[in-house]
Every structure is written in structure tokens, then in C-alpha cells.
Design a protein around this motif. Structure first.
Motif, mmCIF file in Angstrom:
data_model
loop_
_atom_site.group_PDB
_atom_site.id
_atom_site.type_symbol
_atom_site.label_atom_id
_atom_site.label_comp_id
_atom_site.label_asym_id
_atom_site.label_seq_id
_atom_site.Cartn_x
_atom_site.Cartn_y
_atom_site.Cartn_z
ATOM 1 N N ALA A 160 0.822 -1.211 0.000
ATOM 2 C CA ALA A 160 0.000 0.000 0.000
ATOM 3 C C ALA A 160 0.858 1.263 0.000
ATOM 4 O O ALA A 160 0.432 2.304 -0.499
ATOM 5 C CB ALA A 160 -0.934 0.003 1.203
ATOM 6 N N GLY A 161 2.068 1.168 0.522
ATOM 7 C CA GLY A 161 2.961 2.318 0.563
ATOM 8 C C GLY A 161 3.369 2.821 -0.799
ATOM 9 O O GLY A 161 3.805 3.970 -0.947
ATOM 10 N N PHE A 162 3.221 2.000 -1.822
ATOM 11 C CA PHE A 162 3.590 2.408 -3.183
ATOM 12 C C PHE A 162 2.463 3.114 -3.923
ATOM 13 O O PHE A 162 2.668 3.671 -4.982
ATOM 14 C CB PHE A 162 4.049 1.197 -4.009
ATOM 15 N N ALA A 163 1.247 3.072 -3.372
ATOM 16 C CA ALA A 163 0.095 3.669 -4.046
ATOM 17 C C ALA A 163 0.115 5.191 -3.872
ATOM 18 O O ALA A 163 0.247 5.676 -2.760
ATOM 19 C CB ALA A 163 -1.204 3.103 -3.485
ATOM 20 N N PRO A 164 -0.009 5.939 -4.973
ATOM 21 C CA PRO A 164 -0.048 7.400 -4.838
ATOM 22 C C PRO A 164 -1.345 7.835 -4.169
ATOM 23 O O PRO A 164 -2.414 7.294 -4.436
ATOM 24 C CB PRO A 164 0.021 7.891 -6.287
ATOM 25 N N GLY A 165 -1.247 8.769 -3.263
ATOM 26 C CA GLY A 165 -2.432 9.302 -2.602
ATOM 27 C C GLY A 165 -3.206 8.277 -1.810
ATOM 28 O O GLY A 165 -4.429 8.351 -1.712
ATOM 29 N N ARG A 166 -2.525 7.311 -1.273
ATOM 30 C CA ARG A 166 -3.214 6.231 -0.561
ATOM 31 C C ARG A 166 -3.879 6.734 0.704
ATOM 32 O O ARG A 166 -3.416 7.656 1.358
ATOM 33 C CB ARG A 166 -2.240 5.113 -0.229
#
Length: 192
Positions: A160-166
Motif C-alpha cells: 500500500a505504501g507504493f500507491a499514490p495518494g493512498r
């Protein structure tokens, strides 16, 4: 007759305050936080820190051990009181959630002492117990090990840390995918 070896009440209180303060300071400011800042947050002098912990690394290891102890106690309670599937999946959710909070930095410690080594060993033994119980109940694919599950606990937050604007709960989506992948329905044999 009073046992002169028993710690004084104020020393026990100061140690507890130091551990609470250190946990919060490490969470808020990372591993570079100073001992002076930890002492100030605990409302004690810097010397008090070193009376209880020989180094900042020793303090960090003790904080990590306390976190692991709480997690182990939760897992043991689940193992003793819940059906196998509930126990395993709730424990994985608790552990993965702990990885998401601001204290995940604490798992990065390279400090190893006997207490930390013992707590980690007990955590992995608990994982093996939860996995064995779930496999025996037929709610976990038979080729998954306790080590597999222990390593997968870190995955949701990492992914999830790689998702933009998570959003702050995006990790739960990936945890759901992982938990479904642990179930025996539709599972294909794992390689290796």
C-alpha cells in the motif's frame, strides 16, 4: 521484613513512564530521537534513563519486546478462545495493523538481546501454533507455514505504501487479498 532487592515504587513508575515516552518519541520522530527528548517526555532526568537502560539501543529493544509481548498475549488469547480460522486471521489482522501504525519503525531495530530474541522466538512459535490449528481445521491451505504467514504480515503496508495518494486504511484491501490467498478454496500448489 522488606526485600531490599525489590525495586522502589518510584523506580518502577519511572521505568514505565520511560517506556511509554520512548514508544511515543520513536513513533513520532524515528530512531534518531535523543535520549534527552525521551527523558523530557517522561518527566525525568537523562540520568534516570541511563539508570534503567545502558544505551538508547537497549531502550529501543525493550520497547520492541514490550510491543511483541502485547501482540503475543493477544495471539495466545485468540488461540485459546476462538475458532482456528478466527484466531489466525484476527491475529494476522492485529499484527498487520501494528505494522501500519507509527511504531513500525521499531521493527527495524538491529539491536538483539536475549529478551528480544526470546520474544521473537515465542512469536514465531505462536504463528506455528495458529497455522497448525487452522490447517487441522481445514481453513488454511495445507502448504502454508507459520513463517509464510509471519512474513506476509508485513506485506499489506509495504504494498500500500507504493500507491499514490493512498488512504490510511488501504493496507486492509491487500490484507484481504492475502487472507483469501491463505484459504484452501481454489488454491494451487505453491512453488518451492
Amino acid at each position: 521484613m522488606t526485600d531490599v532487592r525489590a525495586p522502589r515504587a518510584d523506580a518502577v513508575r519511572n521505568r514505565a513512564r520511560l517506556l511509554d515516552a520512548a514508544e511515543l518519541e520513536f513513533a513520532d520522530r524515528g530512531l534518531d530521537v535523543s535520549v534527552a527528548d525521551i527523558a523530557a517526555r517522561a518527566g525525568v532526568g537523562k540520568g534516570t534513563v541511563f539508570r534503567h537502560f545502558t544505551t538508547k539501543e537497549d531502550l529501543l529493544a525493550t520497547v520492541v519486546v514490550h510491543r511483541l509481548e502485547r501482540l503475543i498475549a493477544d495471539g495466545e488469547r485468540l488461540a485459546d478462545t476462538s475458532p482456528a480460522e478466527t484466531a489466525l486471521f484476527e491475529f494476522v489482522t492485529l499484527a498487520a495493523g501494528q505494522q501500519q501504525d507509527e511504531l513500525s519503525v521499531l521493527t527495524a531495530t538491529d539491536t538483539v538481546n536475549d529478551q528480544l530474541d526470546d520474544a521473537q522466538s515465542r512469536l514465531f512459535a505462536l504463528m506455528e501454533r495458529l497455522v497448525a490449528d487452522a490447517r487441522a481445521a481445514g481453513v488454511l491451505r495445507p502448504d502454508v507455514t507459520g513463517e509464510d504467514v509471519a512474513l506476509l504480515i508485513c506485506a499489506p503496508g509495504h504494498v500500500a505504501g507504493f500507491a499514490p495518494g493512498r488512504g490510511p486504511d488501504l493496507w486492509r484491501r491487500y490484507l484481504g487479498i492475502i487472507l483469501d490467498g491463505l484459504r484452501p478454496e481454489g488454491a494451487h500448489p505453491l512453488p518451492h
